[in-house]
Design a protein around this motif. Sequence first.
Motif, PDB file in Angstrom:
ATOM      1  N   ASP A  62       0.696  -1.224   0.376  1.00  0.00           N
ATOM      2  CA  ASP A  62      -0.406   0.162   0.055  1.00  0.00           C
ATOM      3  C   ASP A  62       0.699   1.276   0.356  1.00  0.00           C
ATOM      4  O   ASP A  62       1.899   1.773   0.471  1.00  0.00           O
ATOM      5  CB  ASP A  62      -1.298   0.169   0.930  1.00  0.00           C
ATOM      6  N   GLU A  84     -15.307   6.039  -2.141  1.00  0.00           N
ATOM      7  CA  GLU A  84     -14.968   6.801  -0.787  1.00  0.00           C
ATOM      8  C   GLU A  84     -15.998   6.734   0.108  1.00  0.00           C
ATOM      9  O   GLU A  84     -16.247   5.898   0.970  1.00  0.00           O
ATOM     10  CB  GLU A  84     -14.436   7.912  -0.825  1.00  0.00           C
ATOM     11  N   HIS A 118     -17.209   3.062   1.325  1.00  0.00           N
ATOM     12  CA  HIS A 118     -15.805   2.616   1.654  1.00  0.00           C
ATOM     13  C   HIS A 118     -16.107   3.111   2.921  1.00  0.00           C
ATOM     14  O   HIS A 118     -16.615   2.387   4.016  1.00  0.00           O
ATOM     15  CB  HIS A 118     -14.272   2.814   1.565  1.00  0.00           C
ATOM     16  N   LYS A 119     -16.944   4.316   3.882  1.00  0.00           N
ATOM     17  CA  LYS A 119     -17.091   4.933   5.356  1.00  0.00           C
ATOM     18  C   LYS A 119     -18.569   4.398   5.176  1.00  0.00           C
ATOM     19  O   LYS A 119     -18.870   4.253   6.442  1.00  0.00           O
ATOM     20  CB  LYS A 119     -17.170   5.966   4.873  1.00  0.00           C
ATOM     21  N   THR A 159      -8.666  12.538  -2.054  1.00  0.00           N
ATOM     22  CA  THR A 159      -8.518  12.405  -1.670  1.00  0.00           C
ATOM     23  C   THR A 159      -9.056  10.797  -0.279  1.00  0.00           C
ATOM     24  O   THR A 159     -10.331  10.754  -1.230  1.00  0.00           O
ATOM     25  CB  THR A 159      -8.075  13.203  -0.469  1.00  0.00           C
ATOM     26  N   VAL A 160      -8.459   9.981   0.069  1.00  0.00           N
ATOM     27  CA  VAL A 160      -9.078   8.578   0.008  1.00  0.00           C
ATOM     28  C   VAL A 160      -9.322   8.059   1.443  1.00  0.00           C
ATOM     29  O   VAL A 160      -7.442   8.489   1.686  1.00  0.00           O
ATOM     30  CB  VAL A 160      -8.640   7.842  -1.308  1.00  0.00           C
ATOM     31  N   THR A 161      -9.573   7.332   2.134  1.00  0.00           N
ATOM     32  CA  THR A 161      -9.161   6.983   2.945  1.00  0.00           C
ATOM     33  C   THR A 161      -9.113   5.348   3.282  1.00  0.00           C
ATOM     34  O   THR A 161      -8.710   4.369   4.252  1.00  0.00           O
ATOM     35  CB  THR A 161     -10.251   7.676   4.165  1.00  0.00           C
ATOM     36  N   TYR A 162      -9.640   4.787   2.124  1.00  0.00           N
ATOM     37  CA  TYR A 162      -9.629   2.936   1.732  1.00  0.00           C
ATOM     38  C   TYR A 162      -8.136   2.762   0.869  1.00  0.00           C
ATOM     39  O   TYR A 162      -7.055   4.070   0.947  1.00  0.00           O
ATOM     40  CB  TYR A 162     -10.789   2.709   1.075  1.00  0.00           C
TER      41      TYR A 162
END
Length: 184
Positions: free
Chosen positions: A51, A89, A92-93, A125-128
Amino acid sequence: MARGWMRCGVLCLGVVMVLAAAVCTPALAAGEMGQNKFKVGDVAPDFTVTDLAGKQVKLSAFTGQQKVVLLNFWGLRCGACLEEIPYLEEIHKKFAGKGLVVLGVDTDGVDSQTVIDTMKEMNVTVTYAILTDPDFKVTDTYTNFLVPLTIVIDRKGVIQYIHTGFEKGREKEYEDAVKKVLGS
């Protein structure tokens, strides 16, 4: 002799235009021409990649954790891919706490820092987890380089949903596929 070369040039140009049309319309090319490497019901091939933080990620580890995986292949220069990311995203959230893992595999063959820098420049921007595939091992296994490619894999490692391309208005279809596989 010149006419022969001219005919050959026109024919070659026609072939190039047909191939370009197929590449530029990934949903049509993959969906209607049957170019997916897998079908629903196939076991998802395992892989291990890195990652953006340098951590090794192994697909089969999520099966062991009883997680559903939404696997998305995308590219930095792919407009449809970048348009799709905010919807991934959101999914995912919404479903991470219910057992969903979203993995985005960059298909550009570049290193993590290039992906990080380019995403920052593009204000993406992603959090996954974003995974890099510099040697194209995972990309070659799963795709015909038609992106975006979205695959939902159940808790047993079996592919339950496949979609190539992204068309605005179909994002609900992804969510419905995830809900079905999660059983919610």
